[in-house]
Scaffold this motif. Structure first.
Motif, PDB file in Angstrom:
ATOM      1  N   GLY A 191       0.759  -1.124  -0.455  1.00 58.17           N
ATOM      2  CA  GLY A 191      -0.437  -0.269   0.144  1.00 58.17           C
ATOM      3  C   GLY A 191       1.060   0.867  -0.033  1.00 58.17           C
TER       4      GLY A 191
ATOM      5  N   GLY B 260       2.706   1.680  -3.284  1.00 61.18           N
ATOM      6  CA  GLY B 260       1.799   1.509  -4.133  1.00 61.18           C
ATOM      7  C   GLY B 260       2.148   3.866  -4.705  1.00 61.18           C
ATOM      8  N   TRP B 261       1.255   3.570  -3.544  1.00 64.49           N
ATOM      9  CA  TRP B 261       1.121   5.151  -3.150  1.00 64.49           C
ATOM     10  C   TRP B 261       2.081   6.048  -3.830  1.00 64.49           C
ATOM     11  CZ3 TRP B 261      -2.455   7.479   0.699  1.00 64.49           C
ATOM     12  CH2 TRP B 261      -2.891   8.919   0.314  1.00 64.49           C
TER      13      TRP B 261
ATOM     14  N   ALA C  80      -3.941   0.912   3.806  1.00 60.90           N
ATOM     15  CA  ALA C  80      -3.993  -0.819   3.575  1.00 60.90           C
ATOM     16  C   ALA C  80      -4.204  -1.687   4.501  1.00 60.90           C
ATOM     17  CB  ALA C  80      -2.826  -1.340   2.889  1.00 60.90           C
TER      18      ALA C  80
ATOM     19  N   GLY D  98      -7.426  -1.759   3.378  1.00 57.46           N
ATOM     20  CA  GLY D  98      -7.461  -3.053   2.426  1.00 57.46           C
ATOM     21  C   GLY D  98      -6.920  -1.928   0.891  1.00 57.46           C
ATOM     22  N   THR D  99      -7.086  -3.276  -0.090  1.00 55.96           N
ATOM     23  CA  THR D  99      -7.621  -2.671  -1.013  1.00 55.96           C
ATOM     24  C   THR D  99      -8.484  -1.029  -1.684  1.00 55.96           C
ATOM     25  OG1 THR D  99      -6.439  -4.304  -2.359  1.00 55.96           O
ATOM     26  CG2 THR D  99      -6.982  -2.817  -3.745  1.00 55.96           C
ATOM     27  N   ALA D 100      -9.615  -1.659  -0.782  1.00 53.99           N
ATOM     28  CA  ALA D 100     -10.697  -1.006  -1.109  1.00 53.99           C
ATOM     29  C   ALA D 100     -10.257   0.861  -0.046  1.00 53.99           C
ATOM     30  CB  ALA D 100     -12.078  -1.401  -0.749  1.00 53.99           C
TER      31      ALA D 100
ATOM     32  N   TRP E  35      -7.105   2.008  -0.119  1.00 66.04           N
ATOM     33  CA  TRP E  35      -5.846   2.280   0.148  1.00 66.04           C
ATOM     34  C   TRP E  35      -6.692   3.780  -1.519  1.00 66.04           C
ATOM     35  CZ3 TRP E  35      -4.171   2.469  -5.227  1.00 66.04           C
ATOM     36  CH2 TRP E  35      -2.769   2.469  -5.325  1.00 66.04           C
ATOM     37  N   PHE E  36      -7.391   3.094  -1.735  1.00 65.17           N
ATOM     38  CA  PHE E  36      -8.520   3.568  -3.159  1.00 65.17           C
ATOM     39  C   PHE E  36      -8.819   3.802  -3.008  1.00 65.17           C
ATOM     40  CE2 PHE E  36      -7.385  -0.301  -6.077  1.00 65.17           C
ATOM     41  CZ  PHE E  36      -7.033   0.314  -7.523  1.00 65.17           C
TER      42      PHE E  36
END
Length: 139
Positions: free
Chosen positions: A54, A57-58, A88, A92-94, A96-97
């Motif tokens: 996470g 990625g950012w 994250a 989690g992924t959600a 993070w987005f």
């Protein structure tokens, strides 16, 4: 439970300091971003190493954008590392987005509302991450 309250208080003070400095100087200082990035990375590495994705990625996204198009500073990259790990870890992924996309939306809205071509991005990153974390913790 008081330990969690203390951690939240320290995190809020850190975020407010970042917000105030970035709004005033349009710069996120290493003194505030590097220890947070290192602490978040260490914490993720020893508890759940997948959370590092996470943060990487950012930070990686902002590094790529900064090199390719400009407008993203090193402070945003370092802040993205710690906030990406936090988002994250929270959801989690959600989450993070929500945090990453929300930061861009808030910055664009701030620019439109203030009619300025350039606004500090750090406050938008902090706000969107707080929103994402709050969504998953029911705050």
């Amino acid at each position: 439970m008081w330990v969690l309250g203390g951690a939240v208080a320290v995190t809020v003070c850190w975020a407010v300091a970042l917000l105030l400095v970035d709004e005033k100087r349009r710069r996120l200082p290493d003194l505030l971003t590097l220890p947070a990035a290192a602490g978040a990375a260490f914490g993720a590495a020893v508890t759940d190493p997948i959370l590092l994705l996470g943060g990487l990625g950012w930070a990686g996204l902002y590094l790529l954008l900064g090199v390719s198009f400009g407008g993203v500073g090193g402070g945003d990259v370092k802040l993205g590392l710690s906030l990406g790990i936090l988002a994250a870890a929270a959801g989690g992924t959600a989450a993070w987005f929500v945090a990453v996309l929300g930061a861009s939306v808030v910055t664009v809205l701030r620019g439109a509302l203030t009619r300025r071509k350039a606004v500090a991005h750090g406050p938008s990153m902090l706000l969107s991450t707080a929103f994402a974390v709050g969504m998953w913790f029911g705050a």
